[in-house]
Design a protein around this motif. Structure first.
Motif, short mmCIF file in Angstrom:
data_model
loop_
_atom_site.label_atom_id
_atom_site.label_comp_id
_atom_site.label_asym_id
_atom_site.label_seq_id
_atom_site.Cartn_x
_atom_site.Cartn_y
_atom_site.Cartn_z
N THR A 1 0.68 -1.17 0.16
CA THR A 1 -0.10 0.17 0.04
C THR A 1 0.91 1.31 0.02
N ALA A 2 1.99 1.11 0.21
CA ALA A 2 2.95 2.37 0.33
C ALA A 2 4.74 1.97 -0.01
N HIS A 3 5.30 2.79 -0.70
CA HIS A 3 6.49 2.64 -1.03
C HIS A 3 7.31 3.72 -1.22
N THR A 4 8.43 3.83 -0.28
CA THR A 4 9.17 5.23 -0.04
C THR A 4 10.57 4.93 -0.31
N ASP A 5 11.33 5.64 -1.04
CA ASP A 5 12.78 5.50 -1.26
C ASP A 5 13.34 6.54 -1.34
N VAL A 6 13.99 6.78 -0.02
CA VAL A 6 14.90 8.02 0.15
C VAL A 6 16.42 7.80 -0.14
N TYR A 7 16.96 8.64 -1.17
CA TYR A 7 18.32 8.44 -1.54
C TYR A 7 18.98 9.72 -1.51
N PRO A 8 19.52 10.03 -0.61
CA PRO A 8 20.22 11.43 -0.54
C PRO A 8 21.62 11.66 -0.86
N ARG A 9 22.16 10.43 -0.89
CA ARG A 9 23.57 10.23 -1.24
C ARG A 9 23.75 9.22 -2.23
N PRO A 10 23.45 9.46 -3.52
CA PRO A 10 23.70 8.56 -4.54
C PRO A 10 25.16 7.91 -4.80
N LEU A 11 25.20 6.72 -4.95
CA LEU A 11 26.70 6.10 -4.95
C LEU A 11 27.49 6.75 -6.21
N GLU A 12 28.62 7.14 -6.23
CA GLU A 12 29.66 7.38 -7.41
C GLU A 12 30.11 6.13 -7.52
N ARG A 13 30.33 5.75 -8.85
CA ARG A 13 31.09 4.58 -9.24
C ARG A 13 32.64 4.79 -9.36
N ALA A 14 33.50 3.85 -8.90
CA ALA A 14 34.84 3.94 -8.92
C ALA A 14 35.16 4.26 -10.26
N ARG A 15 36.26 5.08 -10.55
CA ARG A 15 36.94 5.29 -11.92
C ARG A 15 38.28 5.34 -11.65
N VAL A 16 39.13 4.50 -12.27
CA VAL A 16 40.41 4.22 -12.40
C VAL A 16 41.08 4.23 -13.83
N GLU A 17 42.06 5.14 -14.21
CA GLU A 17 42.92 5.22 -15.05
C GLU A 17 44.03 4.44 -15.14
N VAL A 18 44.21 3.39 -16.04
CA VAL A 18 45.47 2.22 -15.83
C VAL A 18 46.11 2.39 -17.21
N ASP A 19 47.35 2.32 -17.18
CA ASP A 19 48.10 2.26 -18.24
C ASP A 19 48.37 0.91 -18.84
N LEU A 20 48.29 0.55 -20.11
CA LEU A 20 48.53 -0.65 -20.87
C LEU A 20 49.75 -1.45 -20.80
N GLY A 21 50.73 -0.27 -20.89
CA GLY A 21 51.94 -0.74 -20.44
C GLY A 21 52.28 -1.35 -19.10
N PHE A 22 51.60 -0.74 -18.14
CA PHE A 22 51.69 -1.14 -16.68
C PHE A 22 51.22 -2.49 -16.50
N LEU A 23 50.04 -2.67 -17.30
CA LEU A 23 49.37 -3.95 -17.03
C LEU A 23 50.12 -5.02 -17.45
N ARG A 24 50.83 -4.80 -18.83
CA ARG A 24 51.53 -6.01 -19.44
C ARG A 24 52.78 -6.26 -18.84
N ARG A 25 53.45 -5.26 -18.26
CA ARG A 25 54.72 -5.47 -17.44
C ARG A 25 54.38 -6.24 -16.36
N ARG A 26 53.33 -5.90 -15.71
CA ARG A 26 53.27 -6.63 -14.31
C ARG A 26 52.62 -8.08 -14.57
N LEU A 27 52.09 -8.11 -15.41
CA LEU A 27 51.23 -9.49 -16.04
C LEU A 27 52.50 -10.24 -16.69
N GLY A 28 53.42 -9.90 -17.29
CA GLY A 28 54.44 -10.50 -17.77
C GLY A 28 53.92 -11.13 -19.08
#
Length: 814
Positions: free
Chosen positions: A403-430
């Protein structure tokens, strides 16, 4: 944590040929540690459903019955049983010969064999639920009540596991291996992970739709830092009734106890999604729902009956009158689902992890909900939990209405964003892996990836954005584990041997440890950096100098040590129960509430400061003779510089420690600087510390003040060409005259080569406040052997100098 494989398969279409050994290995290598995989069917091996055909009295036992039972064999089986609820046509659980059960649910399992019971042969056993581990699924109300399966439509002879739908595998996961993976604390999260590992389809959770709402549920979040989202549903036309066997079985097999249908649905939602939920009786909620800090002096009685005295640090769920639940931990007893509940408010909320952990620790209340909230759940998971909850309530309460539905969402989640160098991945993965392969792997895990030149811009999904993913190394780990750690070839590290670094301070500290342990026969101890208040008070430590932990392991262990003495007192108090004579030491860090600094500019900006710290050395000598212990400890410190190759230590009486005896104490000096103390523990301190029947001498000094020598400074000295002569003196002094002062005067006399302390005496013969000190003097000359007259002159000279300085009386000389 326990997980049902059948439940996981509801969400992920796992490979048909997947074995438990393969799944356990792959999951352990890539994600979390699988401790065990238990087959419920194996636990019920040899147990079948039987139908009772006849029940007859036992000829020689009033409490036994002789039953003929159809167990699926060509001929019925005769079974002697003492059950109080046996009846013809009844379906029961039968342990055939060869099965293992627990007699009356107690002791170790025993094997069922054909046996003669009071003269009648019995070929099996009709079981009670407790005898086969199913007491929580089939609770009994009477003693000797057997398990009634008449509500199940199965044929006699059907394996019990199959009849009850318990042909399932339970995975037992090590909780510590998934502490940083809150997304895995539910069956859907684990199904999502397995779907990525095996590249198989994952069933999506369809969002719930809300139409035709007839009322409004007021929800107000007053502390948005502690509560990021709160969804509330008003559900009518429900009853507090037992759950159907299907639902009870699901939650029981993963370690939870069935309670009633509304509560079991909330637990089912949590086990499915990892998102805790809670139900409040609608009639007991005045007005709306308020998520706020508790007021000072408020009380709350929890579901387990415990009444809490709340503080302003506690987050509560309240109505307009008072708290109705401890947020993220446990609901209130008077306002949750009750026996007469017909409509409820379903709470699906997201709370801040640190606050939940602190509240749970402060009240020592650990629940399945708090264990999940303190891992940092993502707020988006609320949608999945609401959808599954609505679906479950519709299934088990067809007449229910939202009979009722309330959704209070004052602080929406910010998705994590990461910049990664392809060279870094290849070196560390071997491995020379392409960007397409990396994007493909990350997409399996729900990551969105964009290739920008030689870099990847990676956006983590909501369920991985609460602290789990933040660095390029996190992306590296995700790629490597999906590729399979076992698929990387071993590559030995490149080792470059440079010139050795001479670290004199570390060498000195190690030498001190070895000297105390090997040469001085002392035991090294390691104590916690937090110390109990009673030992802080016993030592008279300055509490203003001590840091306090925000979340201490115990209420009386909040202070970090600024001195080793309280910890040494506790160690002595603990060990003195088993030994009356021992020696121990500790070299470790102490902390001071001053001179805070940061390790970097970034840390300073973030407010991450470190206090002043130092390394201290402390030791304790325990036994029955105070003066002997004191001399032994002082001797250890006096000769430590020789073993550790450092500048020597001195002693003086400048400032008595608060824990020290009035007379037997001394300060440890390095030159003119006081760096520590050595003393007999005073009777008051010993009593406060629980030190009984033995005495303790304790020392502490600042290791940071010790100076290692650059090299050994050895000097060549000729052996004496002529023999040395020695004589002993016993001189009576005032009590306050120190041996070091006596020794210094004696050494200044002409021809004196060495002076050694022998003994001291106190008693009636020397008088009150006096002591007799005995010592030996060696004399010699490079010019020839000394005559008796020369030796006598030296003796008189020493006595004269000492008498002039201290007024000592000679008791005798040799």
């Amino acid at each position: 944590m326990k997980l049902s494989l059948n439940w996981i398969k509801k969400y992920a279409d796992l490979p048909a040929d997947l074995t438990m050994a393969k799944l356990s290995y792959d999951l352990t290598m890539s994600t979390v540690e699988v401790e065990d995989a238990v087959s419920l069917a194996d636990n019920l091996a040899g147990l079948v459903v039987g139908r009772i055909l006849t029940v007859e009295p036992h000829p020689d036992a009033d409490k036994l019955r002789v039953c003929t039972v159809d167990v699926g064999d060509p001929a019925p089986s005769t079974i002697v049983c003492g059950g109080v609820n046996l009846a013809p046509a009844q379906l029961v659980a039968v342990a055939k010969p060869g099965a293992w059960v627990k007699w009356h649910g107690e002791g170790d399992p025993v094997e069922i064999k054909p046996a003669k019971l009071r003269g009648v042969m019995s070929f099996g056993m009709i079981c009670a639920s407790g005898e086969i581990g199913l007491a929580e699924l089939f609770p009994t109300t009477r003693h000797s009540e057997i398990m009634d399966l008449s509500d199940f439509e199965v044929k006699p002879g059907t394996p019990l596991a199959e009849a009850l739908g318990l042909d399932d595998i339970i995975l037992e996961i090590d909780n510590k291996s998934m502490t940083n993976r809150p997304d895995l604390w539910g069956h859907y999260g684990m199904a999502r992970e397995l779907a990525a590992i095996y590249k198989c389809p994952l069933k999506p959770i369809e969002a719930a739709e809300f139409t035709g709402m007839t009322e409004e549920l007021k929800v107000e979040i007053k502390d948005t830092e502690r509560c990021a989202r709160y969804a509330g549903l008003v559900i009518e036309n429900i009853k507090n009734v037992p759950s159907p066997f299907e639902l009870k079985s699901l939650i029981w097999r993963v370690g939870m106890r069935p309670i009633n249908l509304p509560v079991d649905i909330t637990n089912y939602v949590m086990l499915a999604t990892g998102q805790p939920t809670h139900g409040f009786d609608r009639k007991h909620i005045a007005g709306g729902i308020y998520v706020r800090r508790a007021y000072e002096g408020e009380k709350l009685q929890l579901l387990d009956g415990e009444t809490l005295d709340l503080t302003t640090e506690d987050l509560v769920i309240a109505d307009e009158k008072s708290p109705v639940g401890l947020a993220g931990v446990m609901g209130g007893k008077l306002d949750s689902i009750l026996d007469d509940t017909t409509e409820l408010i379903l709470e699906v909320a997201n709370f801040e992890a640190l606050g939940i952990r602190r509240t749970s620790q402060r009240f020592d209340v650990r629940t399945e909900a708090s264990a999940r909230y303190e891992k940092s759940l993502d707020p988006q998971r609320v949608d999945d939990a609401v959808a599954i909850a609505v679906e479950a309530f519709k299934k088990y309460f067809p007449e229910m209405r939202i009979t009722a539905h309330t959704d209070v969402y004052p602080r929406p989640l910010e998705r994590a964003r990461v910049e990664v160098d392809l060279g870094f991945l290849r070196r560390r993965l071997g491995k020379d892996i392409s960007s397409e392969e990396i994007v493909g792997i990350l997409s399996l895990l729900g990551f969105k990836t964009e290739v920008c030149g030689g870099s990847l811009l990676v956006e983590a999904p909501s369920w991985r954005s609460t602290g789990d993913i933040s660095l390029p190394d996190d992306i590296l780990e995700e790629v490597a584990r999906l590729m399979g750690y076992e698929n990387f070839e071993f590559s030995p590290p490149t080792v470059v041997l440079d010139r050795a670094v001479n670290q004199r301070v570390l060498d000195m500290e190690r030498a001190i440890r070895e000297y105390l342990a090997f040469r001085c026969n002392m035991q090294e101890v390691f104590t916690y950096p937090w110390i109990e208040d009673e030992f802080v008070a016993a030592a008279g430590a300055d509490t203003e100098e001590m840091l306090e932990l925000s979340t201490p392991p115990a209420p009386d262990e909040a202070k970090l040590r600024s001195t080793l003495v309280p910890g040494l007192l506790k160690a002595v108090s603990t060990n003195i129960r088993y030994f009356t004579d021992f020696r121990l030491f500790e070299m470790t860090q102490v902390f001071f509430n001053r001179n805070f600094h940061s390790v970097s500019e970034a840390a300073a900006e973030a407010g991450e400061l470190l206090p002043e710290m130092a390394r201290h050395l402390g030791g304790a000598f325990v036994g029955g003779d105070a003066r002997q212990l004191f001399r032994e400890a002082k001797g250890v410190l006096e000769y430590m510089h020789r073993a550790a190759q450092m500048e020597p230590l001195g002693f003086a009486q400048l400032k008595k420690p608060l824990w020290a005896d009035e007379k037997l104490w001394v300060n440890v000096m390095k030159g003119q600087e006081m760096i520590g103390s050595l003393a007999l523990v005073s009777p008051k301190c010993a009593k406060a510390s629980g030190i009984k029947r033995s005495l303790a001498v304790v020392f502490e000094l600042d290791v940071e003040k010790l100076v290692p020598l650059p090299s050994r400074q050895n000097e060549f000295t000729h052996l004496p060409e002529y023999p040395l002569a020695d004589f002993d003196l016993s001189i009576v002094f005032d009590e306050n005259v120190a041996w070091s002062e006596i020794e210094a005067i004696a050494r200044k006399a002409e021809l004196v080569r060495d002076v050694k302390f022998i003994d001291e005496y106190r008693g009636a013969q020397v008088g009150e406040g006096r002591k007799s000190v005995s010592f030996r003097i060696w004399v010699g000359s490079d010019g020839g052997t000394l005559t008796s007259e020369q030796i006598e002159n030296v003796s008189k000279q020493v006595v004269k100098k000492i008498g002039k300085k201290f007024g000592g009386d000679v008791r005798g000389a040799q």
